[in-house]
Design a protein around this motif. Structure first.
Motif, PDB file in Angstrom:
ATOM      1  N   PRO A  73       0.833  -0.945   0.401  1.00  0.00           N
ATOM      2  CA  PRO A  73      -0.202   0.261  -0.107  1.00  0.00           C
ATOM      3  C   PRO A  73       0.504   1.350   0.260  1.00  0.00           C
ATOM      4  CG  PRO A  73      -0.826  -1.638   1.660  1.00  0.00           C
ATOM      5  CD  PRO A  73       0.874  -1.750   0.862  1.00  0.00           C
ATOM      6  N   ASP A  74       0.100   1.845  -0.442  1.00  0.00           N
ATOM      7  CA  ASP A  74       0.698   3.700  -0.757  1.00  0.00           C
ATOM      8  C   ASP A  74       2.210   3.434  -1.196  1.00  0.00           C
ATOM      9  OD1 ASP A  74      -1.466   4.859   0.543  1.00  0.00           O
ATOM     10  OD2 ASP A  74      -0.404   3.999   2.452  1.00  0.00           O
ATOM     11  N   SER A  75       2.731   2.750  -2.324  1.00  0.00           N
ATOM     12  CA  SER A  75       4.477   2.342  -2.187  1.00  0.00           C
ATOM     13  C   SER A  75       3.968   3.543  -4.101  1.00  0.00           C
ATOM     14  CB  SER A  75       3.993   0.932  -3.368  1.00  0.00           C
ATOM     15  OG  SER A  75       3.227   0.838  -4.790  1.00  0.00           O
ATOM     16  N   GLY A  76       3.572   3.867  -4.797  1.00  0.00           N
ATOM     17  CA  GLY A  76       2.168   5.353  -5.668  1.00  0.00           C
ATOM     18  C   GLY A  76       2.875   4.054  -6.779  1.00  0.00           C
ATOM     19  N   PHE A  77       2.328   2.899  -7.297  1.00  0.00           N
ATOM     20  CA  PHE A  77       2.225   2.374  -8.089  1.00  0.00           C
ATOM     21  C   PHE A  77       1.013   2.710  -8.455  1.00  0.00           C
ATOM     22  CE2 PHE A  77       0.440  -1.354  -9.156  1.00  0.00           C
ATOM     23  CZ  PHE A  77       0.827  -1.907  -9.985  1.00  0.00           C
ATOM     24  N   MET A 123       4.574  -2.008 -18.928  1.00  0.00           N
ATOM     25  CA  MET A 123       4.074  -0.626 -18.798  1.00  0.00           C
ATOM     26  C   MET A 123       3.667  -0.651 -17.477  1.00  0.00           C
ATOM     27  SD  MET A 123       3.884  -0.918 -22.707  1.00  0.00           S
ATOM     28  CE  MET A 123       2.368  -2.019 -22.526  1.00  0.00           C
ATOM     29  N   VAL A 124       4.977  -0.616 -16.306  1.00  0.00           N
ATOM     30  CA  VAL A 124       4.455   0.075 -14.856  1.00  0.00           C
ATOM     31  C   VAL A 124       4.451   1.759 -15.223  1.00  0.00           C
ATOM     32  CG1 VAL A 124       4.481  -0.611 -13.071  1.00  0.00           C
ATOM     33  CG2 VAL A 124       5.404  -1.935 -14.532  1.00  0.00           C
ATOM     34  N   ALA A 125       2.659   1.734 -14.396  1.00  0.00           N
ATOM     35  CA  ALA A 125       3.148   3.533 -13.956  1.00  0.00           C
ATOM     36  C   ALA A 125       3.196   4.271 -12.419  1.00  0.00           C
ATOM     37  CB  ALA A 125       1.293   4.210 -14.700  1.00  0.00           C
ATOM     38  N   PHE A 126       3.556   5.300 -12.550  1.00  0.00           N
ATOM     39  CA  PHE A 126       3.207   5.894 -10.921  1.00  0.00           C
ATOM     40  C   PHE A 126       3.657   7.023 -11.211  1.00  0.00           C
ATOM     41  CE2 PHE A 126       7.265   2.365 -11.488  1.00  0.00           C
ATOM     42  CZ  PHE A 126       6.978   1.182 -10.633  1.00  0.00           C
ATOM     43  N   GLU A 127       3.202   7.158  -9.435  1.00  0.00           N
ATOM     44  CA  GLU A 127       2.648   9.237  -8.559  1.00  0.00           C
ATOM     45  C   GLU A 127       3.400   9.864  -9.694  1.00  0.00           C
ATOM     46  OE1 GLU A 127       1.317   9.100  -4.779  1.00  0.00           O
ATOM     47  OE2 GLU A 127       0.015   7.087  -5.477  1.00  0.00           O
ATOM     48  N   SER A 128       5.140   8.968  -9.259  1.00  0.00           N
ATOM     49  CA  SER A 128       6.578   9.363  -9.177  1.00  0.00           C
ATOM     50  C   SER A 128       7.337   8.976  -9.337  1.00  0.00           C
ATOM     51  CB  SER A 128       6.783  10.977  -8.287  1.00  0.00           C
ATOM     52  OG  SER A 128       6.491  10.144  -6.817  1.00  0.00           O
ATOM     53  N   GLU A 129       8.155   9.224 -10.441  1.00  0.00           N
ATOM     54  CA  GLU A 129       9.983   8.517  -9.729  1.00  0.00           C
ATOM     55  C   GLU A 129      10.819   8.503  -8.887  1.00  0.00           C
ATOM     56  OE1 GLU A 129      13.670   8.510 -11.985  1.00  0.00           O
ATOM     57  OE2 GLU A 129      13.216  10.120 -12.946  1.00  0.00           O
ATOM     58  N   LYS A 183       8.968   7.802  -5.990  1.00  0.00           N
ATOM     59  CA  LYS A 183       7.840   6.733  -5.558  1.00  0.00           C
ATOM     60  C   LYS A 183       8.445   5.281  -5.657  1.00  0.00           C
ATOM     61  CE  LYS A 183       4.185   8.860  -2.946  1.00  0.00           C
ATOM     62  NZ  LYS A 183       3.324   8.611  -2.541  1.00  0.00           N
ATOM     63  N   ALA A 184       8.552   5.693  -7.034  1.00  0.00           N
ATOM     64  CA  ALA A 184       8.705   4.084  -7.748  1.00  0.00           C
ATOM     65  C   ALA A 184       9.799   3.641  -7.595  1.00  0.00           C
ATOM     66  CB  ALA A 184       8.603   4.517  -9.400  1.00  0.00           C
ATOM     67  N   ARG A 185      10.855   4.117  -6.897  1.00  0.00           N
ATOM     68  CA  ARG A 185      12.266   4.531  -6.647  1.00  0.00           C
ATOM     69  C   ARG A 185      12.444   3.944  -5.342  1.00  0.00           C
ATOM     70  NH1 ARG A 185      14.680   2.864 -10.980  1.00  0.00           N
ATOM     71  NH2 ARG A 185      14.790   5.423 -13.211  1.00  0.00           N
ATOM     72  N   ALA A 186      11.295   4.418  -4.329  1.00  0.00           N
ATOM     73  CA  ALA A 186      11.838   4.126  -3.227  1.00  0.00           C
ATOM     74  C   ALA A 186      10.639   2.966  -3.376  1.00  0.00           C
ATOM     75  CB  ALA A 186      10.693   4.838  -2.493  1.00  0.00           C
ATOM     76  N   ARG A 187       9.838   2.981  -3.654  1.00  0.00           N
ATOM     77  CA  ARG A 187       9.507   1.268  -3.962  1.00  0.00           C
ATOM     78  C   ARG A 187      10.760  -0.147  -4.718  1.00  0.00           C
ATOM     79  NH1 ARG A 187       7.467  -1.388  -8.448  1.00  0.00           N
ATOM     80  NH2 ARG A 187       5.696  -2.640  -8.468  1.00  0.00           N
ATOM     81  N   GLU A 188      11.472   0.303  -4.698  1.00  0.00           N
ATOM     82  CA  GLU A 188      12.610  -1.013  -5.077  1.00  0.00           C
ATOM     83  C   GLU A 188      13.462  -0.717  -4.494  1.00  0.00           C
ATOM     84  OE1 GLU A 188      14.543   1.041  -8.573  1.00  0.00           O
ATOM     85  OE2 GLU A 188      13.196   1.556 -10.029  1.00  0.00           O
ATOM     86  N   SER A 189      13.517  -0.228  -3.359  1.00  0.00           N
ATOM     87  CA  SER A 189      14.442  -0.776  -2.381  1.00  0.00           C
ATOM     88  C   SER A 189      13.564  -1.290  -1.058  1.00  0.00           C
ATOM     89  CB  SER A 189      15.253   0.466  -1.627  1.00  0.00           C
ATOM     90  OG  SER A 189      14.513   1.519  -1.232  1.00  0.00           O
ATOM     91  N   ASP A 190      11.965  -1.118  -1.654  1.00  0.00           N
ATOM     92  CA  ASP A 190      11.160  -1.444   0.018  1.00  0.00           C
ATOM     93  C   ASP A 190      11.929  -2.440   0.306  1.00  0.00           C
ATOM     94  OD1 ASP A 190       9.549  -1.846   1.626  1.00  0.00           O
ATOM     95  OD2 ASP A 190       7.847  -0.703   0.968  1.00  0.00           O
ATOM     96  N   PRO A 191      12.256  -2.978   1.999  1.00  0.00           N
ATOM     97  CA  PRO A 191      12.680  -3.998   2.248  1.00  0.00           C
ATOM     98  C   PRO A 191      11.249  -5.260   2.011  1.00  0.00           C
ATOM     99  CG  PRO A 191      12.989  -2.722   3.897  1.00  0.00           C
ATOM    100  CD  PRO A 191      11.949  -1.761   2.723  1.00  0.00           C
ATOM    101  N   ARG A 192       9.910  -4.543   2.611  1.00  0.00           N
ATOM    102  CA  ARG A 192       8.650  -5.612   1.791  1.00  0.00           C
ATOM    103  C   ARG A 192       8.039  -6.357   1.462  1.00  0.00           C
ATOM    104  NH1 ARG A 192       4.755  -1.828   3.908  1.00  0.00           N
ATOM    105  NH2 ARG A 192       5.802  -0.680   2.007  1.00  0.00           N
ATOM    106  N   ARG A 193       9.417  -5.420   0.041  1.00  0.00           N
ATOM    107  CA  ARG A 193       8.830  -5.995  -0.982  1.00  0.00           C
ATOM    108  C   ARG A 193       9.923  -6.601  -1.663  1.00  0.00           C
ATOM    109  NH1 ARG A 193       6.387  -5.086  -6.063  1.00  0.00           N
ATOM    110  NH2 ARG A 193       7.306  -4.783  -7.977  1.00  0.00           N
ATOM    111  N   GLN A 194      11.144  -6.719  -1.763  1.00  0.00           N
ATOM    112  CA  GLN A 194      12.323  -7.303  -1.699  1.00  0.00           C
ATOM    113  C   GLN A 194      11.645  -8.723  -1.103  1.00  0.00           C
ATOM    114  OE1 GLN A 194      14.332  -6.184  -4.053  1.00  0.00           O
ATOM    115  NE2 GLN A 194      13.690  -4.323  -3.972  1.00  0.00           N
ATOM    116  N   GLU A 195      11.532  -8.737   0.071  1.00  0.00           N
ATOM    117  CA  GLU A 195      11.397 -10.254   0.648  1.00  0.00           C
ATOM    118  C   GLU A 195      10.229 -11.237   0.026  1.00  0.00           C
ATOM    119  OE1 GLU A 195      10.084 -12.375   4.608  1.00  0.00           O
ATOM    120  OE2 GLU A 195      10.737 -10.425   4.344  1.00  0.00           O
TER     121      GLU A 195
END
Length: 103
Positions: free
Chosen positions: A31-35, A53-59, A61-73
């Motif tokens: 939630p709140d990843s910007g996706f 093709m993946v759309a985000f609120e902003s670049e 937020k997209a870059r922060a999503r890439e390094s989110d440890p919950r997502r990485q796991e």
């Protein structure tokens, strides 16, 4: 809005694994990843080529999503599956959205 286009090539006979990868990517969304949304398409002239093709609120937020440890796991097992079904690493194209319209 910011969009990323991801181009990958499927290995022969491994198309079924694509659905598994897409489901796992969906399940890893936080939630709140910007996706905003993702669209997956297959090249009509070369069916082994897949575009996402993946759309985000902003670049940002997209870059922060890439390094989110919950997502990485959650992505660790799907990254292994992606290595099995795709030929080589994906190609990433980053786009600043200039305008958008829909019917």
């Amino acid at each position: 809005m910011w969009v990323q286009v991801i181009k990958s090539r499927l290995k022969p006979g491994l198309e079924a694994g694509l659905h598994e990868v897409i489901e796992a990517l969906q399940a890893a969304e936080q939630p709140d990843s910007g996706f905003i949304r993702a669209t997956v398409g297959r090249d009509q002239k070369d069916p082994s080529t897949i575009y996402m093709m993946v759309a985000f609120e902003s670049e940002e937020k997209a870059r922060a999503r890439e390094s989110d440890p919950r997502r990485q796991e959650l992505l660790a097992p799907v990254q292994q599956k992606m290595a099995e079904i795709f030929e080589g690493p994906p190609e990433f194209i980053d786009l600043d959205v200039m305008t958008e319209y829909a019917s």
